[in-house]
Scaffold this active site. Structure first.
Site, PDB file in Angstrom:
ATOM      1  N   PRO A  87       0.821  -1.217   0.000  1.00  0.00           N
ATOM      2  CA  PRO A  87       0.000   0.000   0.000  1.00  0.00           C
ATOM      3  C   PRO A  87       0.857   1.269   0.000  1.00  0.00           C
ATOM      4  O   PRO A  87       0.342   2.357  -0.235  1.00  0.00           O
ATOM      5  CB  PRO A  87      -0.821  -0.096   1.288  1.00  0.00           C
ATOM      6  CG  PRO A  87      -0.489  -1.383   1.931  1.00  0.00           C
ATOM      7  CD  PRO A  87       0.609  -2.052   1.183  1.00  0.00           C
ATOM      8  N   GLU A 114       3.125  -7.095   8.477  1.00  0.00           N
ATOM      9  CA  GLU A 114       3.337  -5.645   8.528  1.00  0.00           C
ATOM     10  C   GLU A 114       4.048  -5.114   7.297  1.00  0.00           C
ATOM     11  O   GLU A 114       4.019  -3.936   7.019  1.00  0.00           O
ATOM     12  CB  GLU A 114       4.127  -5.262   9.786  1.00  0.00           C
ATOM     13  CG  GLU A 114       3.330  -5.406  11.064  1.00  0.00           C
ATOM     14  CD  GLU A 114       2.046  -4.582  11.044  1.00  0.00           C
ATOM     15  OE1 GLU A 114       2.151  -3.350  10.956  1.00  0.00           O
ATOM     16  OE2 GLU A 114       0.956  -5.186  11.099  1.00  0.00           O
ATOM     17  N   ARG A 152      -3.846  -8.134 -20.911  1.00  0.00           N
ATOM     18  CA  ARG A 152      -4.780  -7.763 -21.984  1.00  0.00           C
ATOM     19  C   ARG A 152      -4.213  -6.697 -22.908  1.00  0.00           C
ATOM     20  O   ARG A 152      -4.734  -6.474 -23.998  1.00  0.00           O
ATOM     21  CB  ARG A 152      -6.147  -7.369 -21.419  1.00  0.00           C
ATOM     22  CG  ARG A 152      -6.148  -6.161 -20.550  1.00  0.00           C
ATOM     23  CD  ARG A 152      -7.497  -5.972 -19.888  1.00  0.00           C
ATOM     24  NE  ARG A 152      -8.541  -5.547 -20.803  1.00  0.00           N
ATOM     25  CZ  ARG A 152      -8.602  -4.339 -21.352  1.00  0.00           C
ATOM     26  NH1 ARG A 152      -7.665  -3.431 -21.102  1.00  0.00           N
ATOM     27  NH2 ARG A 152      -9.589  -4.012 -22.157  1.00  0.00           N
ATOM     28  N   ASP A 167     -10.618   1.659 -24.651  1.00  0.00           N
ATOM     29  CA  ASP A 167     -10.757   1.523 -23.196  1.00  0.00           C
ATOM     30  C   ASP A 167     -10.914   2.876 -22.506  1.00  0.00           C
ATOM     31  O   ASP A 167     -10.288   3.851 -22.897  1.00  0.00           O
ATOM     32  CB  ASP A 167      -9.488   0.913 -22.591  1.00  0.00           C
ATOM     33  CG  ASP A 167      -9.459  -0.583 -22.742  1.00  0.00           C
ATOM     34  OD1 ASP A 167     -10.478  -1.147 -23.134  1.00  0.00           O
ATOM     35  OD2 ASP A 167      -8.393  -1.157 -22.468  1.00  0.00           O
TER      36      ASP A 167
HETATM   37  N1  ADE Z   1      -0.991  -5.168   0.062  1.00  0.00           N
HETATM   38  C1  ADE Z   1      -1.922  -4.823   0.949  1.00  0.00           C
HETATM   39  N2  ADE Z   1      -2.699  -3.834   0.484  1.00  0.00           N
HETATM   40  C2  ADE Z   1      -2.239  -3.549  -0.774  1.00  0.00           C
HETATM   41  C3  ADE Z   1      -2.612  -2.608  -1.776  1.00  0.00           C
HETATM   42  N3  ADE Z   1      -3.617  -1.758  -1.605  1.00  0.00           N
HETATM   43  N4  ADE Z   1      -1.904  -2.593  -2.914  1.00  0.00           N
HETATM   44  C4  ADE Z   1      -0.880  -3.445  -3.101  1.00  0.00           C
HETATM   45  N5  ADE Z   1      -0.476  -4.337  -2.193  1.00  0.00           N
HETATM   46  C5  ADE Z   1      -1.147  -4.407  -1.038  1.00  0.00           C
END
Ligand code: ADE
Length: 247
Positions: A87, A114, A152, A167
């Protein structure tokens, strides 16, 4: 293209790759996807892939050893993109998918707990990607998202009928509305212009709907969009229509 996914849940990833266009693309040889169990590179009887953080605190951290070994065992080409799913990464987009589709080899590293030991981020990964501002339990779904969006776009994967050219996002606009049979569904009719057989009028209507939708729904895309001369004409028509609707 070659795509390798490294994960502690290989069956979950394999299941997601066995359908539709991604399955067909593998069968046709456009992409070679392999899913690897990180535990095959984990040491000891317990084959641990994580440990507690130095400095203390809650949660576990992915060990660098198994991840380095797993990637090295693939002998990636120098141009390979070694991608951490996290994230904290750069947000994935159609532009990023297009960029990655030009690489010969992608290695997708699925995290858990984590996060990754910092040395994986600094010395193994070439990219860090997030699929959006939310936290998932692991990188498996993000790996599937990226494998799907990239596959794709590979040459030959989509037929003309499914072409990626139209697209959403390709030209910075959302797609126009689509209709199929029946002509009248529960009293909701298909717009007359689509039945007219007048190709230029249909194209104009579709473009106008793209402009309208993007302006209404996606101020972020709209702010970046540069309308052409003909788009400006359509926008003027839209403004006129709107002032007639709300005088
Ligand atoms: N791992 C946990 N959440 C994630 C996300 N939003 N994007 C990529 N990997 C992740």
């Amino acid at each position: 293209m070659r795509i390798d996914v490294i994960t502690i849940f290989p069956d979950m990833v394999r299941a997601g790759l066995g359908y539709s266009i991604v399955k067909r693309a593998q069968e046709a040889g456009h992409v070679r996807v392999a899913v690897h169990d990180l535990r095959d590179h984990a040491p000891g009887k317990h084959r641990a892939t994580d440990d507690s953080p130095y400095g203390g605190g809650a949660g576990m951290v992915m060990l660098p050893g198994p991840l380095f070994q797993a990637v090295e065992s693939l002998d990636p080409v120098p141009e390979a993109r070694i991608i951490l799913l996290t994230p904290q990464g750069e947000t994935f987009s159609q532009a990023k998918a297009r960029e990655l589709s030009e690489a010969p080899h992608l290695v997708l590293l699925c995290g858990h707990y984590e996060g990754f030991d910092e040395r994986v981020r600094r010395h193994l990964a070439t990219d860090e990607i997030s699929i959006g501002d939310y936290v998932l339990t692991g990188g498996e779904l993000p790996a599937l998202v990226i494998a799907d969006a990239v596959t794709r776009l590979l040459p030959g994967v989509l037929g003309n009928a499914e072409s990626a050219e139209a697209d959403t996002f390709t030209d910075g606009l959302l797609e126009y509305p689509h209709y199929t049979r029946p002509l009248d569904f529960r009293g909701w009719r298909v717009p007359d212009v689509l039945l007219s057989g007048h190709h230029a009028e249909i194209a104009k209507w579709r473009r106008k709907e793209q402009l309208r939708r993007t302006r209404e729904r996606r101020p972020d895309l709209w702010a970046e969009f540069v309308p052409s001369k003909s788009d400006q004409k359509l926008l003027a028509q839209l403004a006129e229509e709107e002032s007639e609707e709300n005088p």
